[in-house]
Design a protein around this motif. Structure first.
Motif: not given
Length: 534
Positions: A209-234
């Protein structure tokens, strides 16, 4: 000369005779005056009133014959006793009253009078002298009409309120690094730290999740949401995810806190323990309220309602009263004690009530409508029925069968048998009841009396006549009933037949007294003559 000699003796004799007659008259007058005083004194008792309470049946029959000759009847005063005649009755058939003297329609005997103020004037009463009442300390109470709030007394033990309970479980694989609560039954406050856990599986999910936040670019919101879901599943909570986002650092350790305040009733881990997902680490029971379970007789359970108020006291906390309510009437009855289990919820300020503590409780039922009430100490419970001794205005006492309702405190509801304003005996009623039993008063309670409670009697008899189901019998004295030998009518029981019986036969009968009719024959058998046919 001869004439003088003759006259002189004659004159002397006359003088002596006159003197003797005078002396005779004087003696007679003195004798009459002497006898007159005792005679008048002896006449005094003849004018004294006779006490009819000492009479038996023969004296009563003699009084009835005297009343017939004098034309007396009920309501008039008997000059011999000085008392008003209440009525005439047959002692063998109690309950039937007649206005005039005469022959009994039931027995071969005369009716006997009943006088006002005489013991036994009413066949259903017993009289106790004022002196005996004073010696017994006889007390009476009044039948009143009031509203009764039923109250049930019960005892029970304190238990945990299972509805005020919380579990602390592991949501991911990890290790216990530190314990903040170290012993069972420790008291904890809401929000207090319990354990520090290290969860390795959270590290990878947080770094993605933190690696995705540090990335620069567009259309990263879906990836951040997916990372949050993995933390919830953990197994991370929303608060922990928010902490990672704010801090920008990996949170590999987590501190678990107490969800409620109370006592730590279960502790399943120690420092260094490995925990698995779903494992119960601790159990906490709240202390704000506790349960108290009591056994209530099933006959009183109908007086209780869910939500009814409860007051409880404990010997361990003298002077302190705890309030609560009936939480549930549990659907189970102890077949050995015939009691129903009732669960109460009690407020527990300061957590002073703890499981196992003994408490005494008063459970209040819903208020009732106004009803007749008497002090509970007035009741005489025989097992088959319940009696009270009613105090009459003339000083007599009468047993009355009553139907009781609910009981609260020292008062009992009366549903049938009494009226408001009557007086009932509160102390000494058992002695009066014994006297009434000896006099047979209880057998004259009327149709409400149980037939099983009436004694039966046996006697031999000779048949004089038979008319349908009525037998005219001559029987010897019956001491149990204080009956002399007499000829009277008996009635056969409905299911009893008498074939082959006739006048002159000797029989043995078992009978029972009946209200307002001849005694009823329950069984009979013929007596074979001695030396009869083989």
């Amino acid at each position: 000369m001869k004439h003088k000699n003759i006259l002189t003796p004659l004159l002397a004799a006359g003088i002596l005779g006159a003197a003797g007659f005078g002396l005779y008259r004087l003696g007679m007058q003195q004798g009459m005056s002497t006898v007159a005083a005792p005679a008048s004194a002896a006449a005094a008792p003849a004018t004294a009133m006779v006490d009819p309470t000492t009479w038996g049946i023969p004296e009563g029959e003699a009084a009835a014959r005297r009343h017939i000759e004098s034309g007396l009847k009920a309501g008039e005063v008997d000059p011999v006793t000085g008392r008003r005649i209440l009525h005439y009755h047959d002692p063998m058939v109690p309950g039937k009253k007649f206005e005039a003297p005469g022959k009994s329609p039931f027995m071969d005997m005369m009716l006997v009078p009943a006088y006002a103020g005489a013991a036994g004037a009413d066949a259903s009463t017993v009289t106790v002298s004022p002196r005996i009442q004073q010696n017994l300390g006889l007390r009476t109470g009044e039948v009143s009409k009031a509203r009764l709030t039923p109250e049930v007394q019960a005892v029970g033990a304190i238990a945990w309120n299972e509805r005020d309970q919380a579990l602390v479980q592991a949501r991911a694989l990890g290790y216990v690094e530190r314990l903040h609560a170290r012993a069972v039954l420790d008291r904890v406050a809401k929000g207090q730290a319990l354990f520090d856990l290290y969860v390795p599986d959270w590290v990878a999910a947080q770094e993605d999740f933190l690696s995705l936040r540090r990335m620069q670019g567009e259309d990263l919101a879906p990836l951040l949401d997916a990372a949050r879901s993995r933390m919830r599943q953990a197994g991370m909570s929303e608060a922990q995810i928010a902490l990672v986002e704010r801090s920008g650092a990996v949170q590999a350790r987590i501190t678990l806190h107490a969800p409620i305040g109370g006592a730590l009733t279960e502790l399943n881990v120690r420092e260094g323990s490995t925990v698995m997902p779903g494992m119960t680490l601790a159990r906490i029971n709240g202390l704000a309220t506790v349960w108290a379970e009591a056994q209530v007789p099933e006959s009183q359970a109908a007086q209780l309602r869910v939500g009814a108020p409860v007051k409880a006291r404990s010997p361990a906390l003298p002077g302190t009263e705890f309030a609560g309510r009936v939480q549930a009437l549990l659907p189970v009855v102890d077949t050995g004690t015939r009691t129903l289990k009732v669960r109460m919820e009690l407020r527990n300020p300061g957590g002073r009530l703890v499981p196992g503590m003994f408490v005494e409780m008063a459970l209040s039922g819903p208020p009732q409508e106004k009803a007749l009430l008497i002090p509970s100490e007035a009741l005489i419970r025989t097992g088959r029925r319940t009696l009270v001794m009613v105090a009459e205005a003339d000083g007599g006492f009468r047993p009355v069968e009553v139907e009781t309702g609910i009981e609260a405190g020292d008062k009992t509801e009366i549903r049938r048998g009494l009226e408001a304003g009557q007086k009932v005996v509160l102390s000494g009623q058992f002695l009066i009841d014994s006297e009434a039993s000896l006099k047979g008063v209880e057998t004259r309670l009327g149709p409400s009396a149980s037939p099983a409670a009436v004694d039966t009697h046996r006697t031999g008899a000779r048949i004089e006549a038979i008319a349908g189901d009525v037998l005219t019998l001559t029987h010897p004295p019956i001491p149990a009933l204080q009956w002399p030998a007499m000829t009277m009518d008996f009635r056969l029981a409905p299911d009893l037949k008498a074939p082959g019986l006739g006048a002159g036969q000797e029989i043995e009968i078992e009978f029972r007294m009946q209200e307002g009719e001849p005694p009823r024959i329950l069984s009979l058998r013929r007596n074979e003559p001695k030396g009869g046919a083989r």
